[in-house]
Write a protein that holds these residues in place. Sequence first.
Motif, PDB file in Angstrom:
ATOM      1  N   LEU A  59      43.770  32.228  36.517  1.00 58.46           N
ATOM      2  CA  LEU A  59      43.516  31.483  35.083  1.00 58.46           C
ATOM      3  C   LEU A  59      44.702  31.738  34.193  1.00 58.46           C
ATOM      4  CD1 LEU A  59      41.451  31.034  33.247  1.00 58.46           C
ATOM      5  CD2 LEU A  59      40.684  33.251  33.015  1.00 58.46           C
ATOM      6  N   VAL A  60      45.416  31.116  32.987  1.00 55.06           N
ATOM      7  CA  VAL A  60      46.167  30.993  32.155  1.00 55.06           C
ATOM      8  C   VAL A  60      45.584  30.765  31.402  1.00 55.06           C
ATOM      9  CG1 VAL A  60      48.570  29.856  31.813  1.00 55.06           C
ATOM     10  CG2 VAL A  60      47.624  30.238  33.605  1.00 55.06           C
ATOM     11  N   THR A  61      45.627  31.428  29.558  1.00 55.28           N
ATOM     12  CA  THR A  61      46.202  31.708  29.015  1.00 55.28           C
ATOM     13  C   THR A  61      46.629  30.760  27.724  1.00 55.28           C
ATOM     14  OG1 THR A  61      46.504  33.640  26.962  1.00 55.28           O
ATOM     15  CG2 THR A  61      44.174  32.591  28.371  1.00 55.28           C
ATOM     16  N   ALA A  62      47.135  29.795  27.169  1.00 56.49           N
ATOM     17  CA  ALA A  62      48.058  29.120  26.402  1.00 56.49           C
ATOM     18  C   ALA A  62      48.249  28.804  25.149  1.00 56.49           C
ATOM     19  CB  ALA A  62      48.846  28.293  27.113  1.00 56.49           C
ATOM     20  N   GLY A  73      52.671  26.799  22.132  1.00 53.60           N
ATOM     21  CA  GLY A  73      51.849  26.680  23.519  1.00 53.60           C
ATOM     22  C   GLY A  73      53.090  26.771  25.150  1.00 53.60           C
ATOM     23  N   ARG A  74      54.505  26.111  24.037  1.00 55.24           N
ATOM     24  CA  ARG A  74      55.707  25.375  25.527  1.00 55.24           C
ATOM     25  C   ARG A  74      55.183  26.554  26.837  1.00 55.24           C
ATOM     26  NH1 ARG A  74      57.138  23.403  21.159  1.00 55.24           N
ATOM     27  NH2 ARG A  74      57.737  21.002  21.272  1.00 55.24           N
ATOM     28  N   GLN A  75      55.439  28.063  26.569  1.00 55.12           N
ATOM     29  CA  GLN A  75      55.727  28.819  27.833  1.00 55.12           C
ATOM     30  C   GLN A  75      54.750  28.959  28.538  1.00 55.12           C
ATOM     31  OE1 GLN A  75      58.610  30.664  28.464  1.00 55.12           O
ATOM     32  NE2 GLN A  75      57.290  29.895  30.227  1.00 55.12           N
ATOM     33  N   GLY A  76      52.684  28.739  27.401  1.00 56.77           N
ATOM     34  CA  GLY A  76      52.485  29.442  28.865  1.00 56.77           C
ATOM     35  C   GLY A  76      51.851  27.807  29.404  1.00 56.77           C
ATOM     36  N   VAL A  77      51.675  26.720  29.135  1.00 55.85           N
ATOM     37  CA  VAL A  77      52.182  25.521  29.958  1.00 55.85           C
ATOM     38  C   VAL A  77      52.474  25.246  30.858  1.00 55.85           C
ATOM     39  CG1 VAL A  77      52.156  22.560  29.422  1.00 55.85           C
ATOM     40  CG2 VAL A  77      51.057  23.801  27.842  1.00 55.85           C
ATOM     41  N   THR A 124      44.687  27.099  23.414  1.00 56.88           N
ATOM     42  CA  THR A 124      43.866  27.004  22.144  1.00 56.88           C
ATOM     43  C   THR A 124      45.084  26.929  21.254  1.00 56.88           C
ATOM     44  OG1 THR A 124      45.287  29.599  22.036  1.00 56.88           O
ATOM     45  CG2 THR A 124      43.224  29.445  22.287  1.00 56.88           C
ATOM     46  N   HIS A 125      45.119  25.215  20.572  1.00 57.66           N
ATOM     47  CA  HIS A 125      45.668  24.732  19.820  1.00 57.66           C
ATOM     48  C   HIS A 125      47.289  24.249  20.682  1.00 57.66           C
ATOM     49  CE1 HIS A 125      42.795  24.952  16.905  1.00 57.66           C
ATOM     50  NE2 HIS A 125      42.774  26.085  17.372  1.00 57.66           N
ATOM     51  N   LEU A 126      47.721  23.736  21.370  1.00 59.06           N
ATOM     52  CA  LEU A 126      48.855  23.187  22.105  1.00 59.06           C
ATOM     53  C   LEU A 126      49.795  22.339  20.915  1.00 59.06           C
ATOM     54  CD1 LEU A 126      47.814  23.019  26.022  1.00 59.06           C
ATOM     55  CD2 LEU A 126      48.048  24.386  24.234  1.00 59.06           C
TER      56      LEU A 126
END
Length: 400
Positions: free
Chosen positions: A185-188, A207-211, A229-231
Motif C-alpha cells: 500500500l502506497v500513499t502519494a 506525487g512523482r516520488q509516490g507514483v 492525494t492530488h497527483l
Amino acid sequence: MKRIVLGVSAGIAAYKSVLLLRLLREAGHHVDVIPTANVARFVGNATFEALSGNPVTSEVFDAVDTVNHVRLGQQADLVLVVPATADLLAKAASGLADDLLTGTLLATRAPVVMAPAMHTEMWQHPATEANVAMLRSRGVHIIEPAVGRLTGQDSGPGRLPEPEQILEQIQVHLGEAVLAGRKVLVTAGGTREPLDPVRYLGNRSSGRQGVALARAARDAGAEVTLIATHLEVPAPHGVQLIQASSALDLHEAVFAHAPGQDVLIMNAAVADFRPASIESAKIKKRDGHSAPLIELVRNPDILADVVTARDTDPLLPRLIVGFAAETGDGEGSVLDYGRAKLATKGCEMLVVNEVGAAKTFGAETNEATILFADGKAAVNAAGSKIEVARIVINQLANAI
C-alpha cells in the motif's frame, strides 16, 4: 532458464538491445532475437547471432519448415520488444503481421513486454497514446520511456531506459520478482485542507516520488494499492487507485485499506494542520475590513497512528516505511531531524529528503537517505525518482 524472444525494432536505441541481450544471456536465459528489417541499419544480425548463440532473421520465409513465426511465439516464456518504435506499436495494436516479429506477437500466448523509444512529439501524439492504451488493455506491459537526452539536441520523455532498468522491470515475468506475492500500500501526493469552497491549504508535493514507488513495487511483482492525494502525474497502470483529498480523508483511506497488506509506504505529503472551521461561502476581501484570522488545529499523525494500532491489530502491515521531508537549521541537520523522527514514529524504515523551493518537490530527480530502525547502516539513494524508488523497494524487500 527461460526462453525469451527479444524483438528489436528500427530506432537509434537499438544498440541498447545488444546490451540487454548480453544481460539476459549472462542470467542464463535462452534468447531468440527477431529484428525488423531496418534494424540492420543500426545493428547487424551478426552481432545478435554472436551474443545469442542462435540464428537471427526478420523474414517469415526463412526456416519455413519449422513454421518459425508460430514456433517462436509458442515456445517463448516471455516476448520483449526493445526498443518499440511508434511504427511497431501501431502495427501491434492493429494486429498486423507483415514480418517475423509482428507475426510472433500474434502467435504468442506468453507475457509481452514492450519498451517504447522515440522522440517526445511521437510519444505524446494521440495516435501513439491510443495504440499504447489498446496494447495495455490487451495485457501488454508497457515500460514507460525515460526522460532525458534523445537523438540530436532534443530532450524529454521518449528515451529508452537503460538495459539494467529494463531487466529489473521484467523480473516479475521471469519469476524472479523480489516482491512476488506481496501486497503493498502506497500513499502519494499532497493533501489539501479546505478553507472555503474555493481555497485550501496545501503543499508543493507533485506525487512523482509516490507514483514512482508504486511503479517500482508493481514491477517487483507486488500487488499494489495506491492512495492518491492530488497527483500532478498520472497513476501507473496495473495498480488499484484510491482517491483521497484532505489529511482526514487520507487517514480514513489508510485504515480502510491497510489491513491485509504486507507493506505500507507513507510517501504522501500530509498537512500537519487544517483550518479549525470551513467557511460555507467564499471568504470575501472587503474594503475597510482587515484580513481574516484563520485558526488552525493539528491533523492526526497517520504514520504514528498506524504504528500504534498494529500493536493490537495483527492485520496491519508488519513493515512500514515513512518519509520525512526535512530542512536543516541552527539546531540540527536534515539527518539529525530524520533520526529523531524515526525514533518517535516507530516505523521500520524512514526515507529522509532535504526539501526546498528547488529541491525534491516537483523535480524529476531526488536525493534521499534511508534510515533503518534495526540499526542497519544508512543507505543513500540518488538519481531519477524511479531510480530512487527501486532502491527503496529493494531495501524493503530485504527487510521483509
